[in-house]
Design a protein around this motif. Sequence first.
Motif, short mmCIF file in Angstrom:
data_model
loop_
_atom_site.label_atom_id
_atom_site.label_comp_id
_atom_site.label_asym_id
_atom_site.label_seq_id
_atom_site.Cartn_x
_atom_site.Cartn_y
_atom_site.Cartn_z
N PHE A 103 0.84 -1.21 0.00
CA PHE A 103 0.00 0.00 0.00
C PHE A 103 0.87 1.26 0.00
O PHE A 103 0.62 2.21 -0.76
CB PHE A 103 -0.93 -0.02 1.22
N MET A 104 1.90 1.28 0.85
CA MET A 104 2.79 2.44 0.92
C MET A 104 3.57 2.61 -0.39
O MET A 104 3.80 3.74 -0.83
CB MET A 104 3.76 2.29 2.10
N ALA A 105 3.96 1.51 -1.01
CA ALA A 105 4.66 1.60 -2.30
C ALA A 105 3.74 2.18 -3.36
O ALA A 105 4.17 3.00 -4.19
CB ALA A 105 5.16 0.21 -2.72
N THR A 106 2.48 1.78 -3.34
CA THR A 106 1.50 2.34 -4.28
C THR A 106 1.33 3.83 -4.05
O THR A 106 1.27 4.62 -4.99
CB THR A 106 0.14 1.62 -4.15
N LEU A 107 1.26 4.23 -2.78
CA LEU A 107 1.18 5.66 -2.45
C LEU A 107 2.40 6.40 -2.95
O LEU A 107 2.29 7.49 -3.52
CB LEU A 107 1.09 5.84 -0.93
N LEU A 108 3.58 5.83 -2.73
CA LEU A 108 4.82 6.47 -3.15
C LEU A 108 4.87 6.58 -4.67
O LEU A 108 5.28 7.62 -5.21
CB LEU A 108 6.01 5.68 -2.63
N LEU A 109 4.43 5.56 -5.38
CA LEU A 109 4.40 5.63 -6.84
C LEU A 109 3.45 6.72 -7.32
O LEU A 109 3.75 7.45 -8.27
CB LEU A 109 3.99 4.28 -7.43
N PHE A 111 2.66 9.42 -5.65
CA PHE A 111 3.28 10.70 -5.32
C PHE A 111 4.39 11.04 -6.32
O PHE A 111 4.50 12.19 -6.77
CB PHE A 111 3.83 10.65 -3.89
N ILE A 112 5.19 10.05 -6.70
CA ILE A 112 6.24 10.27 -7.70
C ILE A 112 5.62 10.66 -9.04
O ILE A 112 6.11 11.56 -9.73
CB ILE A 112 7.13 9.02 -7.83
N GLY A 118 4.43 17.41 -12.64
CA GLY A 118 4.56 18.83 -12.31
C GLY A 118 3.31 19.42 -11.69
O GLY A 118 3.08 20.62 -11.77
N ALA A 119 2.49 18.58 -11.09
CA ALA A 119 1.23 19.05 -10.52
C ALA A 119 1.46 19.95 -9.31
O ALA A 119 0.60 20.77 -8.99
CB ALA A 119 0.36 17.87 -10.11
#
Length: 123
Positions: A103-109, A111-112, A118-119
């Motif tokens: 789940f955290m990896a999905t969140l990090l992806l 966010f990246i 450039g949002a």
Amino acid sequence: MEAQSLPVNYLPIIFQMLVALGFVVTTMFVTHKIGPKRKTKDKLTPFESGIEVVGNARTPISIKYFLVAILFVLFDVEVIFMYPWAVNFKALGTTGLIEMFIFMATLLLGFIYVIKKGALDWD
């Protein structure tokens, strides 16, 4: 023996809703009738953060503000999903830990991806 759902069983809920609605209506009516009614020129003028209103309210606003707000809500809601996991951390064991890392990896992806698009750039 199965419990039956009868309309009589909903009477306490209906009664509580009626009492709450009655309280709201009564409170609004009484405060409107007995409240102060001092309408002056200053009180009837538009007020926004202590600044005199200048210009049209329909000026276009950059989409960046809305995008940042939506991203904040999105990531904030995803963080809320971590609380039940933290409460049940011991009961979930290793499987729960691995699932949270996914789940955290999905969140990090996500966010990246947002940063790469450039949002969050304000220029």
